[in-house]
Design an enzyme around this catalytic site. Structure first.
Site, short mmCIF file in Angstrom:
data_model
loop_
_atom_site.label_atom_id
_atom_site.label_comp_id
_atom_site.label_asym_id
_atom_site.label_seq_id
_atom_site.Cartn_x
_atom_site.Cartn_y
_atom_site.Cartn_z
N ALA A 259 0.83 -1.21 0.00
CA ALA A 259 0.00 0.00 0.00
C ALA A 259 0.87 1.26 0.00
O ALA A 259 0.34 2.37 0.14
CB ALA A 259 -0.93 0.00 1.21
N GLN B 274 4.02 4.00 -1.54
CA GLN B 274 4.05 4.80 -2.77
C GLN B 274 4.73 4.10 -3.94
O GLN B 274 4.28 4.22 -5.08
CB GLN B 274 4.61 6.20 -2.52
CG GLN B 274 5.96 6.27 -1.87
CD GLN B 274 6.74 7.50 -2.31
OE1 GLN B 274 6.26 8.34 -3.06
NE2 GLN B 274 7.99 7.59 -1.85
N ASN C 132 14.69 -0.81 9.79
CA ASN C 132 14.19 -1.74 8.77
C ASN C 132 14.73 -3.16 8.86
O ASN C 132 14.13 -4.08 8.30
CB ASN C 132 14.49 -1.17 7.37
CG ASN C 132 13.62 0.04 7.05
OD1 ASN C 132 12.59 0.25 7.67
ND2 ASN C 132 14.05 0.83 6.10
N VAL D 5 14.14 -4.02 -2.44
CA VAL D 5 14.10 -2.60 -2.81
C VAL D 5 14.24 -1.73 -1.57
O VAL D 5 14.89 -0.68 -1.58
CB VAL D 5 12.77 -2.29 -3.55
CG1 VAL D 5 12.62 -0.80 -3.83
CG2 VAL D 5 12.69 -3.09 -4.85
N ASN E 45 15.31 0.09 1.70
CA ASN E 45 16.68 0.49 2.07
C ASN E 45 17.03 0.18 3.52
O ASN E 45 16.17 0.16 4.37
CB ASN E 45 16.83 1.99 1.83
CG ASN E 45 17.10 2.26 0.36
OD1 ASN E 45 17.90 1.58 -0.27
ND2 ASN E 45 16.45 3.29 -0.17
N ASP F 104 20.00 3.09 -10.06
CA ASP F 104 21.28 3.80 -10.24
C ASP F 104 21.81 3.61 -11.66
O ASP F 104 22.31 4.55 -12.29
CB ASP F 104 22.30 3.28 -9.22
CG ASP F 104 21.72 3.23 -7.82
OD1 ASP F 104 21.50 4.30 -7.23
OD2 ASP F 104 21.45 2.12 -7.31
N ARG G 141 19.78 5.68 -13.97
CA ARG G 141 20.13 7.10 -13.78
C ARG G 141 21.44 7.42 -14.49
O ARG G 141 21.59 8.46 -15.14
CB ARG G 141 20.29 7.39 -12.28
CG ARG G 141 18.99 7.43 -11.52
CD ARG G 141 19.21 7.38 -10.01
NE ARG G 141 17.97 7.63 -9.29
CZ ARG G 141 17.79 7.41 -7.99
NH1 ARG G 141 18.78 6.93 -7.25
NH2 ARG G 141 16.63 7.67 -7.42
N HIS H 262 24.02 0.30 -2.90
CA HIS H 262 23.03 1.33 -3.30
C HIS H 262 23.06 2.42 -2.24
O HIS H 262 22.24 2.48 -1.34
CB HIS H 262 21.64 0.71 -3.40
CG HIS H 262 20.56 1.73 -3.65
ND1 HIS H 262 20.51 2.52 -4.77
CD2 HIS H 262 19.51 2.13 -2.89
CE1 HIS H 262 19.49 3.34 -4.70
NE2 HIS H 262 18.85 3.13 -3.55
N1 LIG Z 1 16.74 0.40 -3.98
C1 LIG Z 1 16.26 1.51 -4.50
O1 LIG Z 1 16.75 1.98 -5.54
C2 LIG Z 1 15.11 2.28 -3.86
C3 LIG Z 1 14.50 3.33 -4.55
C4 LIG Z 1 13.44 4.02 -3.96
C5 LIG Z 1 13.02 3.68 -2.68
N2 LIG Z 1 13.62 2.66 -2.03
C6 LIG Z 1 13.16 2.24 -0.69
O2 LIG Z 1 11.94 1.51 -0.80
C7 LIG Z 1 11.27 1.53 0.44
C8 LIG Z 1 9.80 1.83 0.26
O3 LIG Z 1 9.63 3.14 -0.23
P1 LIG Z 1 8.17 3.79 -0.40
O4 LIG Z 1 8.41 5.14 -0.94
O5 LIG Z 1 7.25 2.89 -1.12
O6 LIG Z 1 7.73 3.91 1.13
P2 LIG Z 1 6.27 4.06 1.74
O7 LIG Z 1 6.45 4.48 3.15
O8 LIG Z 1 5.38 4.85 0.85
O9 LIG Z 1 5.73 2.56 1.69
C9 LIG Z 1 6.28 1.56 2.47
C10 LIG Z 1 5.14 0.62 2.84
O10 LIG Z 1 5.72 -0.50 3.50
C11 LIG Z 1 4.81 -0.89 4.51
N3 LIG Z 1 5.52 -1.70 5.49
C12 LIG Z 1 6.28 -1.32 6.54
N4 LIG Z 1 6.70 -2.37 7.23
C13 LIG Z 1 6.25 -3.46 6.60
C14 LIG Z 1 6.35 -4.85 6.86
N5 LIG Z 1 7.02 -5.32 7.92
N6 LIG Z 1 5.73 -5.69 6.01
C15 LIG Z 1 5.03 -5.24 4.96
N7 LIG Z 1 4.89 -3.93 4.68
C16 LIG Z 1 5.48 -3.06 5.49
C17 LIG Z 1 4.27 0.42 5.06
O11 LIG Z 1 3.03 0.23 5.74
C18 LIG Z 1 4.12 1.24 3.77
O12 LIG Z 1 2.82 1.10 3.21
C19 LIG Z 1 12.02 2.54 1.31
O13 LIG Z 1 12.92 1.83 2.15
C20 LIG Z 1 12.80 3.34 0.28
O14 LIG Z 1 13.94 3.93 0.84
C21 LIG Z 1 14.65 1.96 -2.59
O1 LIG Z 2 17.45 7.75 -1.92
C1 LIG Z 2 16.57 7.16 -1.30
O2 LIG Z 2 16.51 7.15 -0.07
C2 LIG Z 2 15.50 6.44 -2.08
C3 LIG Z 2 16.10 5.54 -3.10
O3 LIG Z 2 17.04 4.69 -2.56
C4 LIG Z 2 16.66 6.29 -4.28
O4 LIG Z 2 17.80 6.02 -4.67
O5 LIG Z 2 15.95 7.14 -4.85
#
Ligand SMILES: NC(=O)c1ccc[n+]([C@@H]2O[C@H](COP(=O)([O-])OP(=O)(O)OC[C@H]3O[C@@H](n4cnc5c(N)ncnc54)[C@H](O)[C@@H]3O)[C@@H](O)[C@H]2O)c1
Ligand SMILES: O=C(O)C[C@H](O)C(=O)O
Length: 326
Positions: free
Chosen positions: A13, A15, A105, A129, A131, A159, A162, A187
């Site tokens: 649920a 973003q 996390n 995904v 972090n 990355d 990008r 990352h």
């Molecule tokens: N690797 C990458 O390149 C990359 C890129 C963008 C974001 N991210 C990471 O992805 C993650 C999610 O980002 P987002 O913007 O969707 O965040 P967000 O807060 O919009 O959504 C995260 C969701 O995870 C749920 N959640 C939390 N704990 C949970 C659990 N134990 N089990 C199941 N669901 C759970 C939350 O209720 C929430 O709905 C963040 O850690 C963000 O930093 C990584």
């Molecule tokens: O930078 C962040 O915290 C989110 C994600 O890992 C990104 O690279 O956009």
């Protein structure tokens, strides 16, 4: 018609998932002929929001969507799963580094690693995904001893994409013209975006850009792009992260193009002298649902220094979560 495959997605649920689920259900990840059952995991307080997302999925009448499971129980979410995208985790805010999220996390990924171990298909492909993605992937992997460690990966495709976009813009080319980009390591801000093997329209990229632009602009821009998005948008990247997750899984399942490779955070086998067992981003090719690290690339002193710095950070992150690594 193929049999449906089960795709588990955590944080369903959130973003990122709001961009991700609809594209997976429409066939962008595994192809327009592959039916999918979505197995969606959320924390209990977010189940109502998840219900709304599932209602919207229904309302798309996706021909490939063969079922939706909504749950707050990881054992249900990962049951017989063929693919898992571990997105659910807290994102960082302005001024934070991704490793600041480790404490918040890390526990999530040990629980989910165990649930994957106990319930998932033995051939499951896992992408982390959430972090800090590489170390979270390591935690999940080590908590799933009966699954091959090569099946746990971390996302550096964002990355990679990008870096391709930046190089294409600088050389007045299109992203289609850029091949053999590499992201090494974590990352995080220590990642090393490396153009030493990259080509633009078949010509060596290093010959097309100033060294000063490469070292002084390109590398820091790619390293800091996540923070720049957070600053501009007030929230961390979501649609581009979802897109990269789809790219990562599609490449892993369906293969790399001839003459090119991608970057994936994968289990290090000691290639390029990187400590065995870390989840480190390498240049990889994929075939028949399996990946291999591209071997034999020349490594300059400049590259070696940067590859070692990001390796060192990953080793430190791992040492910081020792209590979660069986
Ligand atoms: N690797 C990458 O390149 C990359 C890129 C963008 C974001 N991210 C990471 O992805 C993650 C999610 O980002 P987002 O913007 O969707 O965040 P967000 O807060 O919009 O959504 C995260 C969701 O995870 C749920 N959640 C939390 N704990 C949970 C659990 N134990 N089990 C199941 N669901 C759970 C939350 O209720 C929430 O709905 C963040 O850690 C963000 O930093 C990584
Ligand atoms: O930078 C962040 O915290 C989110 C994600 O890992 C990104 O690279 O956009």
């Amino acid at each position: 018609m193929k049999q449906p495959v089960r795709v588990a997605i955590t944080g369903a649920a959130g973003q990122i998932s709001y961009s991700l689920l609809f594209r997976i259900a429409s066939g962008d990840m595994l192809g327009k002929d592959q039916p999918i059952i979505l197995q969606l995991l959320e924390i209990t307080p977010a189940l109502e929001a998840l219900k709304g997302v599932a209602m919207e999925l229904d309302d798309c009448a996706f021909p490939l969507l063969a079922g939706i499971v909504q749950t707050d129980d990881p054992n249900v979410a990962f049951k017989d799963a063929d693919y898992a995208l571990l997105v659910g985790a807290r994102p960082r805010g302005p001024g934070m580094e991704r490793k600041d999220l480790l404490e918040a996390n890390a526990a999530i990924f040990s629980v989910q690693g165990k649930a994957i171990n106990d319930n998932a298909s033995r051939g499951i492909k896992v992408l982390v995904v959430g972090n800090p993605a590489n170390t979270n992937s390591l935690i999940a992997q080590r908590n799933a001893p009966s699954i091959n460690p090569r099946q746990f990966t971390a996302m550096t495709r964002l990355d990679h994409n990008r870096a391709i976009a930046q190089l294409a813009a600088q050389t007045n080319a299109t992203v289609n013209d850029v091949k053999k980009m590499t992201i090494w390591g974590n990352h995080s801000a220590t990642q090393y975006p490396d153009i030493s093997q990259a080509t633009v329209k078949g010509a060596a990229a290093e010959g097309l850009v100033e060294r000063q632009w490469y070292e002084g602009t390109f590398i820091p821009v790619v390293q800091q792009r996540g923070a720049a998005i957070i600053k501009a948008r007030g929230a961390s990247s979501a649609a581009s992260a979802a897109n990269a997750a789809i790219d990562h899984m599609r490449t892993w399942a369906l293969g790399t193009e001839e003459g090119d490779w991608v970057s994936m955070g994968v289990y290090s086998d000691g290639s390029y002298g990187i400590e065995q067992g870390l989840i480190y981003s390498f240049p990889v090719t994929t075939k028949d649902g399996d990946w291999s690290i591209v071997q034999g690339l020349p490594i300059s002193d400049f590259s070696r220094e940067k590859m070692t710095a990001t390796e060192k950070e990953l080793a430190e992150e791992r040492d910081g979560v020792k209590h979660l690594l069986p």
